[in-house]
Design an enzyme around this catalytic site. Structure first.
Site, PDB file in Angstrom:
ATOM      1  NE  ARG A  40       7.329 -31.597 -37.893  1.00  0.00           N
ATOM      2  CZ  ARG A  40       7.552 -30.921 -36.768  1.00  0.00           C
ATOM      3  NH1 ARG A  40       6.827 -31.167 -35.690  1.00  0.00           N
ATOM      4  NH2 ARG A  40       8.491 -30.005 -36.729  1.00  0.00           N
TER       5      ARG A  40
ATOM      6  CG  HIS B  46       8.382 -23.484 -26.412  1.00  0.00           C
ATOM      7  ND1 HIS B  46       8.369 -24.796 -25.993  1.00  0.00           N
ATOM      8  CD2 HIS B  46       8.943 -23.497 -27.645  1.00  0.00           C
ATOM      9  CE1 HIS B  46       8.896 -25.564 -26.926  1.00  0.00           C
ATOM     10  NE2 HIS B  46       9.241 -24.805 -27.942  1.00  0.00           N
TER      11      HIS B  46
ATOM     12  CE  LYS C  63       4.427 -29.846 -28.127  1.00  0.00           C
ATOM     13  NZ  LYS C  63       5.677 -30.601 -28.341  1.00  0.00           N
TER      14      LYS C  63
ATOM     15  CB  SER D 230       4.822 -29.165 -33.372  1.00  0.00           C
ATOM     16  OG  SER D 230       5.364 -29.959 -32.337  1.00  0.00           O
TER      17      SER D 230
ATOM     18  CG  ASP E 236       2.971 -32.080 -31.282  1.00  0.00           C
ATOM     19  OD1 ASP E 236       3.326 -31.644 -32.389  1.00  0.00           O
ATOM     20  OD2 ASP E 236       3.722 -32.145 -30.304  1.00  0.00           O
TER      21      ASP E 236
END
Length: 431
Positions: free
Chosen positions: A173, A87, A192, A188, A166
């Site tokens: 947000r 990620h 996931k 967040s 999320d």
């Protein structure tokens, strides 16, 4: 106190005043918000309280797992090879997923890369791949598992069943000025990724003007927080802090970045993209417990073979001509010298203004739009030489893109200090 008698206002006051939320309170809050029992304005107030007062390690761990608990968890245990995912916190010209997923798969690791669409200047991996004619992002879980077993890599859209809390909280947000909260960013991302079920995870946390985190201190805090959450959840997690002061490679856009990624897989491409791809691949292969040499898999062409199979498996034509922009404008050097600066954030905004990104989720993107830079900091330039090419299908976008690039590059007499691509490595976290 019985969970059914919790009151959102009491919880907001607790966090507003610097108090600690209990496990039961956090579970109730996340579940009730997802179900519609806690109003958006109440969760907005809670997000602002967390922005100012943070979450302790125990609170953050519970908050993350409460978000995971609102949806489904994926299971890759049926696969014949270990899984690793990557990620990135997002940057300008960050096309690394494209060459990385097939490269790691060529080393014997399954790579389930559940990706998103871009919002703002960074652009999304799915937007990039959709520049390839025929390629589709939406796969069922069965299709994903079959492709992982057969090809070894998949890049596709994350299903709505993973941590649905999320999705709601992220949108909230975005409109309440609480995006930059490290606990909320970490929960967040990690809710996931943990729900996705990967065995190991490598985080690419960007630092610099084109990154979410502008300073190494903030980026390091985010990285340690995420590594801690992943490790506690039983996912082998490591983070690299990488430079995003200057944009990655030499293009920012969708089709432009696909073409650059294919160059890397063919054994060429910009040195910084190759270096970061190999660094992340080595971490993913090691985290998955596999002994392999990513550099050899790249040089031999095996990574390119996997790329072609990965694209074809999702309906894409790996030999298709990528879209070309109808209009290309150029920015030229105004003197001889050395390029000393190319600001990543300005380049990203310019690409967005040219049509490569979106301001709202429903906005379309142009496959051929973006910015190409022909020189990087440290390169010699001559007066009149093309520094930047601006690509777009809508010519009227060009003046605003040029506006943001004014002052984004500098030419001097001496080369700037060389900035390393990988700034730090973090394999132990907080909490």
């Amino acid at each position: 106190m019985d969970a059914s008698t919790f009151d959102a206002v009491d919880l907001i006051r607790t966090k507003r005043d610097g108090g600690v939320l209990t496990d039961d309170q956090i579970d109730w809050l996340i579940r009730s918000y997802t179900d519609g029992g806690v109003a958006a304005e109440q969760m907005a107030a809670m997000a602002m309280a967390i922005y100012f007062n943070g979450l302790g390690p125990d609170e953050l761990h519970r908050w993350t797992h409460a978000m995971i608990g609102t949806g489904t968890r994926m299971d890759f245990s049926s696969l014949s090879r270990p899984t690793a995912d990557k990620h990135s916190t997002g940057g300008v010209g960050d096309k690394i997923t494209l060459p990385l997923a097939p490269l790691v798969a060529a080393c014997g690791v399954a790579v389930p890369q559940l990706s998103g669409r871009g919002l703002g200047h960074t652009g999304g991996t799915l937007d990039k791949l959709e520049a390839i004619p025929g390629w589709r992002a939406g796969l069922s879980n069965d299709e994903m598992l079959a492709q992982l077993e057969d090809v070894g890599a998949v890049v596709c859209a994350a299903g709505s069943g993973l941590a649905p809390a999320d999705k709601l909280l992220y949108a909230l947000r975005d409109v309440t000025g609480t995006v930059e909260s490290i606990p909320l960013i970490a929960s967040s991302i990690m809710s996931k990724k943990i729900a996705e079920g990967t065995g190991s995870l490598v985080l690419d946390v960007k630092v610099g003007s084109g990154a979410f985190m502008k300073t190494a201190d903030r980026a390091g805090e985010l990285a340690r927080t995420m590594v801690g959450l992943g490790t506690a959840a039983g996912v082998r997690t490591v983070a690299l802090l990488t430079d995003m002061q200057t944009p990655l490679g030499r293009t920012a856009g969708n089709g432009l970045e696909v073409a650059e990624s294919v160059e890397v897989l063919a054994g060429g491409g910009p040195a910084d993209v190759v270096e970061l791809t190999l660094a992340l691949a080595q971490e993913m292969v090691a985290a998955a417990g596999v002994e392999a040499d990513p550099a050899e898999a790249l040089a031999s062409g095996r990574a390119m073979d996997v790329w072609r199979r990965m694209i074809a498996a999702q309906g894409g034509d790996p030999d298709a001509t990528l879209p070309r922009a109808r209009h290309v404008d150029q920015i030229r050097a105004d003197r001889d010298g050395v390029l000393t600066e190319l600001d990543a954030y300005a380049v990203g905004v310019a690409a967005w203004r040219l049509g490569a990104g979106r301001a709202r989720k429903e906005d379309p993107v142009q496959a051929a739009a973006g910015v190409e830079w022909h020189r990087r900091p440290g390169d010699q330039v001559r007066s009149g030489e093309v520094l930047l090419s601006l690509h777009t299908d809508t010519e009227e976008r060009i003046p605003r893109a040029k506006e943001v690039l004014a002052g984004a590059w500098q030419i001097g007499d001496a080369a700037p200090a060389v900035r390393p691509v990988v700034l730090d490595r973090i394999d132990h976290g907080d909490g």
